[in-house]
Design an enzyme around this catalytic site. Structure first.
Site, PDB file in Angstrom:
ATOM      1  N   CYS A 133       0.831  -1.090  -0.158  1.00  0.00           N
ATOM      2  CA  CYS A 133       0.072  -0.100   0.091  1.00  0.00           C
ATOM      3  C   CYS A 133       0.856   1.438   0.099  1.00  0.00           C
ATOM      4  O   CYS A 133       0.614   2.159  -0.778  1.00  0.00           O
ATOM      5  CB  CYS A 133      -0.857   0.047   1.192  1.00  0.00           C
ATOM      6  SG  CYS A 133      -0.227  -0.844   2.787  1.00  0.00           S
ATOM      7  N   HIS A 246      -3.098   6.166   4.685  1.00  0.00           N
ATOM      8  CA  HIS A 246      -1.536   6.128   5.057  1.00  0.00           C
ATOM      9  C   HIS A 246      -1.171   7.517   4.646  1.00  0.00           C
ATOM     10  O   HIS A 246      -1.675   7.934   3.533  1.00  0.00           O
ATOM     11  CB  HIS A 246      -0.779   4.991   4.420  1.00  0.00           C
ATOM     12  CG  HIS A 246      -0.940   3.794   4.799  1.00  0.00           C
ATOM     13  ND1 HIS A 246      -1.579   3.320   5.917  1.00  0.00           N
ATOM     14  CD2 HIS A 246      -0.502   2.559   4.234  1.00  0.00           C
ATOM     15  CE1 HIS A 246      -1.614   1.934   6.233  1.00  0.00           C
ATOM     16  NE2 HIS A 246      -0.724   1.546   5.147  1.00  0.00           N
TER      17      HIS A 246
HETATM   18  O1  25A Z   1       0.527 -11.588   7.759  1.00  0.00           O
HETATM   19  P1  25A Z   1      -0.259 -12.351   6.257  1.00  0.00           P
HETATM   20  O2  25A Z   1      -0.314 -13.853   6.598  1.00  0.00           O
HETATM   21  O3  25A Z   1       0.458 -11.880   5.301  1.00  0.00           O
HETATM   22  O4  25A Z   1      -1.515 -11.618   6.267  1.00  0.00           O
HETATM   23  C1  25A Z   1      -1.966 -10.623   7.288  1.00  0.00           C
HETATM   24  C2  25A Z   1      -3.525 -10.278   7.013  1.00  0.00           C
HETATM   25  O5  25A Z   1      -3.399  -8.948   6.264  1.00  0.00           O
HETATM   26  C3  25A Z   1      -4.640  -8.747   5.568  1.00  0.00           C
HETATM   27  C4  25A Z   1      -5.500  -9.852   5.569  1.00  0.00           C
HETATM   28  O6  25A Z   1      -6.178  -9.776   7.007  1.00  0.00           O
HETATM   29  C5  25A Z   1      -4.249 -10.905   6.104  1.00  0.00           C
HETATM   30  O7  25A Z   1      -4.909 -12.078   6.649  1.00  0.00           O
HETATM   31  N1  25A Z   1      -4.163  -8.252   4.324  1.00  0.00           N
HETATM   32  C6  25A Z   1      -3.958  -8.894   3.191  1.00  0.00           C
HETATM   33  N2  25A Z   1      -3.300  -7.962   2.416  1.00  0.00           N
HETATM   34  C7  25A Z   1      -3.430  -6.767   2.859  1.00  0.00           C
HETATM   35  C8  25A Z   1      -3.397  -5.303   2.225  1.00  0.00           C
HETATM   36  N3  25A Z   1      -2.766  -5.283   1.268  1.00  0.00           N
HETATM   37  C9  25A Z   1      -4.231  -7.058   4.037  1.00  0.00           C
HETATM   38  N4  25A Z   1      -4.504  -6.115   4.828  1.00  0.00           N
HETATM   39  C10 25A Z   1      -4.220  -4.948   4.535  1.00  0.00           C
HETATM   40  N5  25A Z   1      -3.673  -4.540   3.268  1.00  0.00           N
HETATM   41  P2  25A Z   1      -7.936  -9.268   6.849  1.00  0.00           P
HETATM   42  O8  25A Z   1      -8.347  -9.817   8.344  1.00  0.00           O
HETATM   43  O9  25A Z   1      -8.259  -8.003   6.094  1.00  0.00           O
HETATM   44  O10 25A Z   1      -8.337 -10.653   6.055  1.00  0.00           O
HETATM   45  C11 25A Z   1      -8.250 -11.894   6.353  1.00  0.00           C
HETATM   46  C12 25A Z   1      -8.830 -12.643   5.142  1.00  0.00           C
HETATM   47  O11 25A Z   1      -8.173 -13.663   4.801  1.00  0.00           O
HETATM   48  C13 25A Z   1      -9.055 -14.973   5.143  1.00  0.00           C
HETATM   49  N6  25A Z   1      -8.128 -16.096   5.382  1.00  0.00           N
HETATM   50  C14 25A Z   1      -7.104 -15.752   6.622  1.00  0.00           C
HETATM   51  N7  25A Z   1      -6.459 -17.131   6.660  1.00  0.00           N
HETATM   52  C15 25A Z   1      -7.013 -17.850   5.440  1.00  0.00           C
HETATM   53  C16 25A Z   1      -8.168 -17.370   4.979  1.00  0.00           C
HETATM   54  N8  25A Z   1      -8.846 -17.739   3.891  1.00  0.00           N
HETATM   55  C17 25A Z   1      -8.494 -18.885   3.703  1.00  0.00           C
HETATM   56  N9  25A Z   1      -7.689 -19.832   4.125  1.00  0.00           N
HETATM   57  C18 25A Z   1      -6.922 -19.126   4.990  1.00  0.00           C
HETATM   58  N10 25A Z   1      -6.054 -19.979   5.583  1.00  0.00           N
HETATM   59  C19 25A Z   1     -10.024 -14.590   6.265  1.00  0.00           C
HETATM   60  O12 25A Z   1     -10.966 -15.208   6.293  1.00  0.00           O
HETATM   61  C20 25A Z   1     -10.335 -13.311   5.815  1.00  0.00           C
HETATM   62  O13 25A Z   1     -11.327 -13.307   4.890  1.00  0.00           O
HETATM   63  P3  25A Z   1     -11.150 -15.883   7.869  1.00  0.00           P
HETATM   64  O14 25A Z   1     -12.630 -16.673   7.772  1.00  0.00           O
HETATM   65  O15 25A Z   1     -10.289 -16.465   8.282  1.00  0.00           O
HETATM   66  O16 25A Z   1     -11.888 -14.748   8.768  1.00  0.00           O
HETATM   67  C21 25A Z   1     -13.054 -14.147   8.660  1.00  0.00           C
HETATM   68  C22 25A Z   1     -13.226 -13.291   9.894  1.00  0.00           C
HETATM   69  O17 25A Z   1     -12.825 -14.089  11.237  1.00  0.00           O
HETATM   70  C23 25A Z   1     -11.924 -12.949  11.908  1.00  0.00           C
HETATM   71  N11 25A Z   1     -10.705 -13.490  12.478  1.00  0.00           N
HETATM   72  C24 25A Z   1      -9.510 -13.354  11.978  1.00  0.00           C
HETATM   73  N12 25A Z   1      -8.613 -13.977  12.518  1.00  0.00           N
HETATM   74  C25 25A Z   1      -9.307 -14.684  13.250  1.00  0.00           C
HETATM   75  C26 25A Z   1     -10.684 -14.344  13.430  1.00  0.00           C
HETATM   76  N13 25A Z   1     -11.588 -15.259  14.049  1.00  0.00           N
HETATM   77  C27 25A Z   1     -11.121 -15.822  14.929  1.00  0.00           C
HETATM   78  N14 25A Z   1      -9.550 -16.448  14.921  1.00  0.00           N
HETATM   79  C28 25A Z   1      -8.749 -15.651  14.394  1.00  0.00           C
HETATM   80  N15 25A Z   1      -7.504 -15.908  14.590  1.00  0.00           N
HETATM   81  C29 25A Z   1     -11.796 -11.746  10.896  1.00  0.00           C
HETATM   82  O18 25A Z   1     -12.226 -10.566  11.604  1.00  0.00           O
HETATM   83  C30 25A Z   1     -12.571 -12.055   9.552  1.00  0.00           C
HETATM   84  O19 25A Z   1     -13.525 -11.075   9.493  1.00  0.00           O
HETATM   85  O1  L14 Z   2       2.795  -5.866   2.313  1.00  0.00           O
HETATM   86  O2  L14 Z   2      -0.198  -1.169   6.949  1.00  0.00           O
HETATM   87  O3  L14 Z   2       0.759  -5.514   1.643  1.00  0.00           O
HETATM   88  O4  L14 Z   2       0.108  -3.140   8.095  1.00  0.00           O
HETATM   89  C1  L14 Z   2      -0.105  -4.847   4.156  1.00  0.00           C
HETATM   90  C2  L14 Z   2      -0.727  -4.140   5.499  1.00  0.00           C
HETATM   91  C3  L14 Z   2       2.005  -4.162   4.512  1.00  0.00           C
HETATM   92  C4  L14 Z   2       1.710  -3.374   5.638  1.00  0.00           C
HETATM   93  C5  L14 Z   2       1.427  -5.589   2.735  1.00  0.00           C
HETATM   94  C6  L14 Z   2       0.053  -2.220   7.046  1.00  0.00           C
HETATM   95  C7  L14 Z   2       0.950  -5.127   3.955  1.00  0.00           C
HETATM   96  C8  L14 Z   2       0.447  -2.978   5.669  1.00  0.00           C
END
Ligand code: 25A
Ligand code: L14
Length: 340
Positions: A133, A246
């Protein structure tokens, strides 16, 4: 003649970015034939609205991509690494929002305002990566300056909203703020320190060189997108207690001399960018104005008087919209218009 329609899937549909992707497909009138909503097992059974209809959330599996033309991924790095290649093997083009594929030489990394031509490279792996972003909004403003005057070096400091971390961090800022105002114990789950009434000079993990991963993403992604490995970039990325959008203080040194008049006219005509710069009436970009919009805002445009070809800018954009969902949908729009 009827417009060609596409089968679309959103992986991570229940998250902050996934939800904005669904809203964006709707509001930008994307030619959707059928929409599949995918998430983890714990969301199966939920329904989400699209164009007034309820759509059931399905589990993200390799089989889910059969018959899908374009898949928008925002489920985090783990699911992207595992499922993007499987989706591509099933014949769909993946636009991936995680950092998993961005630096793969066979995966284009695209900001449509900067390097739309790179989309053509999707044929190699069937995957296109959406940049970080902070990189996206910076390049919406800097690309026209780079094309005309050549950027030698960028020094950037960011002020990043908690929504970048996802829904749990939005809740954490709310809960901590409420607790502080009521003199109660402050809950802390997502960030290593309190984020309410504070600033954290850490986004993502620390690397061997003392920079954070977020800072190095800005360095490496900028060079890849501008196709110029000689550009110097140094970044300090900071989390601030803001919910959406941001902000960035950006200092640029160009190779060629420029006039401020020409910089202003370049920025005024840059696609996706809106100049908000009227010091006399105290008008400048702010997160509260950028939130909920697709445009990137730029202001505080001034010459850096400490060096020969220096420029200072203040750049603000909604990190969930242009920083994630909107940029991904713009890529999908170009795919649909020109390639599929
Ligand atoms: O660090 P990572 O792994 O790279 O990812 C970090 C997180 O950043 C977000 C996204 O979070 C991601 O999981 N993200 C990604 N790109 C982004 C960007 N450019 C970004 N954020 C900002 N800028 P998110 O919370 O927005 O969305 C997560 C989505 O992914 C689904 N998901 C997660 N693991 C999955 C998966 N789908 C398939 N297989 C997997 N293994 C997730 O679906 C959501 O759609 P969900 O069903 O897991 O979550 C539904 C609701 O559940 C809540 N929740 C979240 N974590 C938990 C939880 N509930 C219980 N326990 C948890 N641990 C959430 O509130 C969600 O609404
Ligand atoms: O690499 O503001 O897309 O936490 C998305 C979430 C970077 C950091 C990514 C944040 C991340 C960003």
């Amino acid at each position: 003649m009827s417009r060609k329609m596409f089968n679309i899937a959103v992986a991570g549909a229940t998250g902050a970015v996934g939800n904005e992707m669904i809203r964006g497909l709707e509001s930008r009138n994307f030619p959707v034939k059928n929409l599949k909503l995918l998430a983890s097992k714990r969301s199966v059974g939920r329904t989400l609205k699209f164009q007034g209809e309820d759509i059931a959330v399905e589990e993200l599996t390799a089989e889910a991509f059969k018959g899908v033309d374009i898949a928008l991924f925002s489920a985090g790095g783990g699911p992207s690494l595992e499922f993007a290649p499987k989706a591509a093997a099933a014949g769909c083009v993946v636009v991936d929002n995680s950092s998993a594929w961005r630096m793969d030489p066979e995966v284009p990394l695209v900001v449509p305002e900067a390097n739309a031509h790179a989309i053509a490279g999707y044929v190699k792996k069937g995957i296109i990566a959406n940049p970080n972003c902070s990189t996206i909004q910076m390049l919406v403003a800097l690309t026209p300056i780079h094309r005309k005057y050549g950027i030698r070096r960028i020094v950037v400091s960011t002020y990043q909203a908690v929504s970048g971390t996802g829904k749990k961090a939005i809740d954490e800022l709310l809960d901590q703020t409420r607790a502080m105002l009521h003199f109660m114990d402050v809950p802390r789950k997502v960030y290593p320190h309190r984020i309410a009434f504070n600033c954290l000079p850490q986004i993502d993990v620390f690397l061997e060189n003392g920079y954070t991963k977020e800072e190095m993403k800005m360095v490496n992604e900028t060079r890849k997108i501008l196709e110029d490995s000689s550009i110097g970039v140094t970044a300090t990325t900071v989390r601030v207690p803001v919910f959406y959008s941001h902000s960035e203080a950006v200092n640029v040194e160009t190779r060629e001399a420029f006039s401020m008049e020409d910089i202003r006219s370049l920025l005024a005509s840059a696609p996706g960018l809106r100049v908000v710069d009227d010091p006399a009436s105290q008008r400048y970009p702010m997160p509260m104005d950028a939130a909920g919009q697709d445009d990137t805002l730029v202001g505080r445009i001034r010459k850096d008087e400490s060096i020969e070809n220096g420029l200072n800018l203040w750049i603000v954009a909604d990190n969930i919209r242009k920083g994630a969902a909107t940029n991904a949908i713009q890529i999908a729009e170009l795919l649909a218009e020109k390639y599929l």
